[in-house]
Motif scaffolding. Structure first.
Motif, PDB file in Angstrom:
ATOM      1  N   VAL A  17       0.651  -0.895   0.196  1.00  0.00           N
ATOM      2  CA  VAL A  17       0.494  -0.342  -0.058  1.00  0.00           C
ATOM      3  C   VAL A  17       0.515   1.808  -0.140  1.00  0.00           C
ATOM      4  O   VAL A  17       2.135   1.232   0.592  1.00  0.00           O
ATOM      5  CB  VAL A  17      -0.582   0.293   1.197  1.00  0.00           C
ATOM      6  CG1 VAL A  17      -1.613   1.162   1.051  1.00  0.00           C
ATOM      7  CG2 VAL A  17      -1.796  -1.472   1.210  1.00  0.00           C
ATOM      8  N   PRO A  18       0.653   2.159  -1.327  1.00  0.00           N
ATOM      9  CA  PRO A  18       1.262   3.425  -1.024  1.00  0.00           C
ATOM     10  C   PRO A  18       0.810   4.440   0.606  1.00  0.00           C
ATOM     11  O   PRO A  18       0.910   4.588   0.908  1.00  0.00           O
ATOM     12  CB  PRO A  18       1.221   4.167  -2.391  1.00  0.00           C
ATOM     13  CG  PRO A  18      -0.220   3.626  -3.040  1.00  0.00           C
ATOM     14  CD  PRO A  18      -0.222   2.162  -1.848  1.00  0.00           C
ATOM     15  N   GLY A  19       2.769   5.681   0.537  1.00  0.00           N
ATOM     16  CA  GLY A  19       2.245   5.827   1.555  1.00  0.00           C
ATOM     17  C   GLY A  19       3.211   5.447   3.194  1.00  0.00           C
ATOM     18  O   GLY A  19       2.980   4.087   3.032  1.00  0.00           O
ATOM     19  N   GLN A  20       2.543   6.202   3.947  1.00  0.00           N
ATOM     20  CA  GLN A  20       3.241   5.508   5.339  1.00  0.00           C
ATOM     21  C   GLN A  20       2.142   4.733   6.553  1.00  0.00           C
ATOM     22  O   GLN A  20       2.562   5.023   7.872  1.00  0.00           O
ATOM     23  CB  GLN A  20       3.651   6.826   5.670  1.00  0.00           C
ATOM     24  CG  GLN A  20       5.459   7.077   5.798  1.00  0.00           C
ATOM     25  CD  GLN A  20       6.013   6.195   5.363  1.00  0.00           C
ATOM     26  OE1 GLN A  20       6.296   5.678   5.918  1.00  0.00           O
ATOM     27  NE2 GLN A  20       6.519   5.895   3.446  1.00  0.00           N
ATOM     28  N   GLY A  21       0.720   5.105   5.689  1.00  0.00           N
ATOM     29  CA  GLY A  21      -0.210   4.843   6.976  1.00  0.00           C
ATOM     30  C   GLY A  21      -0.448   3.540   7.220  1.00  0.00           C
ATOM     31  O   GLY A  21      -1.075   2.470   7.500  1.00  0.00           O
ATOM     32  N   THR A  22      -0.151   2.585   5.798  1.00  0.00           N
ATOM     33  CA  THR A  22      -0.098   1.061   6.543  1.00  0.00           C
ATOM     34  C   THR A  22       1.332   0.615   6.625  1.00  0.00           C
ATOM     35  O   THR A  22       2.276   1.090   6.194  1.00  0.00           O
ATOM     36  CB  THR A  22      -0.727   0.318   5.414  1.00  0.00           C
ATOM     37  OG1 THR A  22      -1.580   0.672   4.860  1.00  0.00           O
ATOM     38  CG2 THR A  22      -0.762  -1.264   5.543  1.00  0.00           C
ATOM     39  N   ARG A  23       1.013  -0.604   8.236  1.00  0.00           N
ATOM     40  CA  ARG A  23       2.594  -0.753   8.223  1.00  0.00           C
ATOM     41  C   ARG A  23       2.967  -2.949   7.774  1.00  0.00           C
ATOM     42  O   ARG A  23       2.069  -3.565   8.007  1.00  0.00           O
ATOM     43  CB  ARG A  23       2.823  -0.990   9.908  1.00  0.00           C
ATOM     44  CG  ARG A  23       4.173  -1.166  10.565  1.00  0.00           C
ATOM     45  CD  ARG A  23       4.484  -1.853  12.034  1.00  0.00           C
ATOM     46  NE  ARG A  23       2.394  -2.341  11.759  1.00  0.00           N
ATOM     47  CZ  ARG A  23       2.097  -3.122  12.333  1.00  0.00           C
ATOM     48  NH1 ARG A  23       2.240  -3.953  11.572  1.00  0.00           N
ATOM     49  NH2 ARG A  23       0.647  -2.769  12.677  1.00  0.00           N
ATOM     50  N   PRO A  24       3.533  -3.263   7.136  1.00  0.00           N
ATOM     51  CA  PRO A  24       3.136  -4.245   6.198  1.00  0.00           C
ATOM     52  C   PRO A  24       3.892  -5.108   7.976  1.00  0.00           C
ATOM     53  O   PRO A  24       5.171  -4.460   8.609  1.00  0.00           O
ATOM     54  CB  PRO A  24       4.113  -4.081   4.720  1.00  0.00           C
ATOM     55  CG  PRO A  24       5.130  -3.644   5.399  1.00  0.00           C
ATOM     56  CD  PRO A  24       4.843  -2.450   6.016  1.00  0.00           C
ATOM     57  N   THR A  25       3.591  -6.773   7.553  1.00  0.00           N
ATOM     58  CA  THR A  25       3.652  -7.394   8.321  1.00  0.00           C
ATOM     59  C   THR A  25       5.052  -7.602   8.148  1.00  0.00           C
ATOM     60  O   THR A  25       5.687  -8.502   6.270  1.00  0.00           O
ATOM     61  CB  THR A  25       2.760  -8.663   8.635  1.00  0.00           C
ATOM     62  OG1 THR A  25       1.969  -8.116   8.934  1.00  0.00           O
ATOM     63  CG2 THR A  25       3.336  -9.781   9.517  1.00  0.00           C
ATOM     64  N   THR A  26       6.488  -7.469   8.403  1.00  0.00           N
ATOM     65  CA  THR A  26       7.958  -8.040   7.931  1.00  0.00           C
ATOM     66  C   THR A  26       7.847  -9.882   7.840  1.00  0.00           C
ATOM     67  O   THR A  26       7.110 -10.337   8.248  1.00  0.00           O
ATOM     68  CB  THR A  26       9.253  -8.030   8.681  1.00  0.00           C
ATOM     69  OG1 THR A  26       9.102  -8.993  10.224  1.00  0.00           O
ATOM     70  CG2 THR A  26       9.013  -6.897   9.504  1.00  0.00           C
ATOM     71  N   SER A  55      -2.472  -4.061   2.678  1.00  0.00           N
ATOM     72  CA  SER A  55      -2.302  -5.630   1.592  1.00  0.00           C
ATOM     73  C   SER A  55      -3.099  -6.923   1.448  1.00  0.00           C
ATOM     74  O   SER A  55      -3.292  -6.631   0.417  1.00  0.00           O
ATOM     75  CB  SER A  55      -1.442  -5.532   1.153  1.00  0.00           C
ATOM     76  OG  SER A  55      -0.610  -6.265   2.153  1.00  0.00           O
ATOM     77  N   GLY A  56      -3.093  -7.185   2.792  1.00  0.00           N
ATOM     78  CA  GLY A  56      -4.028  -8.989   1.595  1.00  0.00           C
ATOM     79  C   GLY A  56      -2.924  -9.889   2.034  1.00  0.00           C
ATOM     80  O   GLY A  56      -2.859 -10.759   2.219  1.00  0.00           O
ATOM     81  N   ALA A  57      -1.901  -9.385   2.555  1.00  0.00           N
ATOM     82  CA  ALA A  57      -0.433  -9.873   2.721  1.00  0.00           C
ATOM     83  C   ALA A  57      -0.960 -11.344   3.462  1.00  0.00           C
ATOM     84  O   ALA A  57      -0.437 -12.562   3.133  1.00  0.00           O
ATOM     85  CB  ALA A  57       0.686  -9.193   3.263  1.00  0.00           C
ATOM     86  N   LEU A  58      -1.748 -11.082   4.688  1.00  0.00           N
ATOM     87  CA  LEU A  58      -1.971 -12.266   5.995  1.00  0.00           C
ATOM     88  C   LEU A  58      -2.197 -13.519   4.897  1.00  0.00           C
ATOM     89  O   LEU A  58      -2.674 -14.233   4.921  1.00  0.00           O
ATOM     90  CB  LEU A  58      -2.258 -11.705   6.603  1.00  0.00           C
ATOM     91  CG  LEU A  58      -0.755 -11.361   7.892  1.00  0.00           C
ATOM     92  CD1 LEU A  58      -1.874 -10.656   9.462  1.00  0.00           C
ATOM     93  CD2 LEU A  58       0.626 -12.037   7.968  1.00  0.00           C
ATOM     94  N   GLY A  59      -3.830 -12.852   4.744  1.00  0.00           N
ATOM     95  CA  GLY A  59      -4.447 -13.703   4.264  1.00  0.00           C
ATOM     96  C   GLY A  59      -4.350 -14.574   2.938  1.00  0.00           C
ATOM     97  O   GLY A  59      -4.542 -14.867   2.891  1.00  0.00           O
ATOM     98  N   CYS A  60      -3.851 -13.614   1.963  1.00  0.00           N
ATOM     99  CA  CYS A  60      -2.912 -14.153   0.776  1.00  0.00           C
ATOM    100  C   CYS A  60      -2.285 -15.313   1.067  1.00  0.00           C
ATOM    101  O   CYS A  60      -2.278 -16.674   0.315  1.00  0.00           O
ATOM    102  CB  CYS A  60      -2.364 -13.425  -0.096  1.00  0.00           C
ATOM    103  SG  CYS A  60      -3.392 -12.017  -0.536  1.00  0.00           S
ATOM    104  N   GLU A  61      -1.338 -15.625   2.185  1.00  0.00           N
ATOM    105  CA  GLU A  61      -0.251 -16.231   2.703  1.00  0.00           C
ATOM    106  C   GLU A  61      -1.266 -16.848   2.981  1.00  0.00           C
ATOM    107  O   GLU A  61      -1.038 -18.477   2.666  1.00  0.00           O
ATOM    108  CB  GLU A  61       0.840 -15.183   3.387  1.00  0.00           C
ATOM    109  CG  GLU A  61       1.741 -16.481   4.740  1.00  0.00           C
ATOM    110  CD  GLU A  61       3.028 -17.063   3.163  1.00  0.00           C
ATOM    111  OE1 GLU A  61       3.041 -18.361   3.432  1.00  0.00           O
ATOM    112  OE2 GLU A  61       2.791 -15.900   2.806  1.00  0.00           O
TER     113      GLU A  61
END
Length: 199
Positions: A17-26, A55-61
């Motif tokens: 997700v662009p910008g600083q508002g979302t912190r992705p899980t490492t 970004s939906g990364a956890l659900g996509c995993e």
């Protein structure tokens, strides 16, 4: 960009997700989390809910690793667009397009629908600045909405206190990874504190 770590879509890149508002899980936290969930048998054919999806990364995993149905809930339009793009990446790898569903809206609004659920696994990665009272209110509707043996995972800053679990849920484990801590809770009727893992 993050990536899918394992499963049918393993190694594929995901949009952020662009910008600083979302912190992705490492990747380090994600790898540890999903290794634990797989060891508990929590992913195969599971119904998974990904709250504050980003970004939906956890659900996509989870979908890549065998979950049968994944719902991503996100309220911010730029993040919703990224969720949809990342769901398409996973669907391409799976050869089907009906595993990951993206719901645009607030967590509370989605969970207010009594027809939503039940789930085997709930993943919640709220923004770190989200007040603890708001987080607790977001978790409250999950009571009674988990399948037997269901688990709720909350990712928080290691400087934050343990989430306030609603009646019917209790923490059975947590893992600290530097600045990030993952908290694991289960329903009281399926708890197994002697083993530190769900039934």
């Amino acid at each position: 960009m993050s990536r899918i770590i394992a499963g049918a879509a393993g190694g594929l890149r995901l949009r952020s997700v662009p910008g600083q508002g979302t912190r992705p899980t490492t990747d380090r936290v994600k790898e540890s989390l999903f290794a634990r969930l797989e060891a508990w048998g929590m992913l195969a054919d599971a119904r998974v809910l990904d709250l504050f999806a980003g970004s939906g990364a956890l659900g996509c995993e989870a979908a890549s690793r065998g979950a049968s149905a994944v719902t991503l809930v996100e309220r911010h339009p730029p993040a919703v667009r990224v969720c949809r793009a990342n769901a398409a990446v996973v669907h391409g790898a799976l050869g089907r397009d009906d595993v990951v569903e993206v719901r645009h809206g607030a967590v509370g609004a989605y969970l207010s629908d009594p027809a939503a659920g039940p789930w085997d696994l709930v993943l919640a990665d709220p923004p770190y600045p989200l007040p603890e009272a708001e987080l607790s209110a977001s978790l409250a509707p999950l009571t009674g909405r988990l399948r037997p043996g269901g688990v709720v995972v909350v990712e928080r800053s290691s400087r934050s206190p343990e989430p306030g679990w609603p009646p019917g849920l209790h923490r059975f484990e947590h893992r600290r990874h530097g600045e990030t801590t993952t908290w694991f809770a289960e329903t009281d009727v399926t708890s197994s504190p002697s083993t530190g893992a769900p039934d």
